[in-house]
Design an enzyme around this catalytic site. Structure first.
Site, PDB file in Angstrom:
ATOM      1  N   HIS A  16       2.866 -11.685  14.126  1.00 51.53           N
ATOM      2  CA  HIS A  16       3.966 -12.245  14.909  1.00 51.53           C
ATOM      3  C   HIS A  16       3.770 -13.734  15.188  1.00 51.53           C
ATOM      4  O   HIS A  16       4.720 -14.430  15.604  1.00 51.53           O
ATOM      5  CB  HIS A  16       4.097 -11.474  16.235  1.00 51.53           C
ATOM      6  CG  HIS A  16       5.502 -11.419  16.756  1.00 51.53           C
ATOM      7  ND1 HIS A  16       6.503 -12.250  16.320  1.00 51.53           N
ATOM      8  CD2 HIS A  16       6.074 -10.626  17.698  1.00 51.53           C
ATOM      9  CE1 HIS A  16       7.624 -11.984  16.962  1.00 51.53           C
ATOM     10  NE2 HIS A  16       7.391 -10.992  17.808  1.00 51.53           N
TER      11      HIS A  16
ATOM     12  N   THR B 146       0.849  -1.192   0.000  1.00 48.80           N
ATOM     13  CA  THR B 146       0.000   0.000   0.000  1.00 48.80           C
ATOM     14  C   THR B 146       0.883   1.240   0.000  1.00 48.80           C
ATOM     15  O   THR B 146       1.931   1.260   0.650  1.00 48.80           O
ATOM     16  CB  THR B 146      -0.950   0.015   1.214  1.00 48.80           C
ATOM     17  OG1 THR B 146      -1.775   1.179   1.161  1.00 48.80           O
ATOM     18  CG2 THR B 146      -0.196   0.012   2.522  1.00 48.80           C
TER      19      THR B 146
END
Length: 406
Positions: free
Chosen positions: A377, A325
């Protein structure tokens, strides 16, 4: 015979649509396979056609939300209805206008159902609104703009013929508000953003890229590139290619979680975030790792145009493995982009600003960009996220190496 027009199944996991615009009205005669309305899903705007020829009766208004299988219209094949008249030419407008319209040279505009509701709520006459739709029809956007002007005019203090004593006069100002139902696309964007926040262990890491060499490469080769391939050489192709190359060393960045499994992909289906008038959509460039720079640029341009025109298909926006993006086009200096769930990571680009850097023992100004990697994560460790972003930085700062993939 009366034939029902139902909302079709338009894609996996899509359960409802919004009637965006009726292109035909109740009482109109429609031909088989003629487009009668546009519907908006959480991914795109689609056109619905009539299965049979006959007189159309609309069952729902513009702006209504309908489920898959709902009946939105009926076509009576035994009735001919009225054929929509072609717009009158300029030299024949006077012949079709009523006597009162001839004196004022004004065509009476007709609002769509959604526009009429807005105008009625605000007490604005349709005759005072200029329609920008087909044949001068007043659209929902026209109505919103017209009612906003009314609110603005109300807020402006009217001049008094005589000055009033300031010690005894209290001036009141009306403040306008409006409520607008969220579109299906906007509701889906909201759901996905919340899912990214609540269903991932998201962290973001940053780095700074010296854009000097990539800017020089574009400047040197942009004319040759455009003459040969017919497209410009943009920054997006450099960053998407750099990400695809870096994934070979850090494959977890291109992975996703499926239950108790991590799914690794040996291909890169790159989502490229595109801002459209209706909201943010993410078209997917397939097999980007195997495309040349000109092929990446051409595909991004093609998909972005279809997205902004509301013509992009469901298939062209599903199945991405990673997303890029570019908030820099809007002036963003730094951000923490949200993961396009269920993907594992997203790369954020930002604006290019001259900043002081230490080069060979001297402080010099260099065009720099902050880049960000938001990652899940649960899949990606800190070593991998930092290493991936560092590799992207090195590739951008040495574009020849990237182009040769060495």
């Amino acid at each position: 015979m009366k034939v029902e027009v139902k909302v079709p199944a338009v894609g996996e996991s899509i359960t409802e649509v919004t009637i965006y615009k009726w292109l035909k009205q109740s009482g109109d005669f429609v031909d088989a396979d003629e487009i009668i309305c546009e519907v908006e899903t959480d991914k795109a705007t689609l056109e619905l056609t009539s299965e049979k020829s006959g007189e159309l009766t609309c069952k729902v208004e513009e702006g209504a939300t309908c489920s898959i299988g709902d009946i939105i219209a009926v076509v009576d094949t035994e009735k001919q209805g009225k054929k929509a008249a072609a717009p009158a030419s300029d030299d024949k407008k006077d012949e079709t206008a009523s006597a009162s319209e001839k004196h004022t040279n004004k065509v009476v505009a007709h609002p769509s159902p959604a526009a009429k509701k807005i105008l009625d709520e605000k007490g604005v006459a349709a005759a005072d609104v200029k329609g920008t739709g087909k044949d001068g029809r007043i659209t929902k956007e026209d109505a919103l703009m017209a009612t906003q002007k009314v609110v603005t005019n109300i807020q402006k203090p009217k001049p008094e013929s005589q000055p009033q004593p300031t010690s005894t006069t209290t001036q009141s100002t009306e403040r306008g508000t409006r409520r607008e139902k969220m579109t299906t696309l906007r509701k889906t964007i909201a759901k996905k953003l919340l899912a990214a926040k609540h269903e991932t262990a998201m962290l973001t890491t940053f780095n700074e890229v010296d854009m000097t060499n990539v800017i020089a490469a574009r400047k040197q080769y942009k004319e040759i590139f455009k003459e040969k391939y017919g497209v410009g050489l943009g920054f997006m192709s450099f960053f998407t290619k750099a990400a695809a190359i870096a994934m070979k060393e850090f494959p977890a960045v291109n992975a996703s979680i499926d239950g108790e499994y991590i799914v690794y992909h040996d291909y890169v289906d790159m989502g490229v975030a595109v801002s459209t008038p209706k909201g943010l959509v993410v078209p997917v460039v397939r097999n980007l790792e195997s495309l040349g720079f000109h092929e990446v640029e051409s595909e991004i341009i093609r998909l972005a145009k279809k997205a902004r025109d509301g013509k992009i298909s469901i298939a062209e926006m599903t199945g991405g493995t990673f997303t890029v993006t570019n908030g820099g086009v809007f002036g963003s200096m730094m951000s923490t982009p949200l993961i396009n769930y269920p993907q594992a990571a997203i790369l954020g680009m930002h604006n290019i600003v001259e900043r002081p850097m230490g080069v060979d023992g001297q402080i010099v100004l260099r065009p720099c960009m902050y880049i960000a990697l938001s990652y899940d994560h649960r899949i990606i460790d800190g070593r991998e996220s930092v290493g991936f972003l560092r590799t992207v930085k090195e590739l951008i700062e040495n574009p020849i190496r990237m182009m040769l993939e060495v």
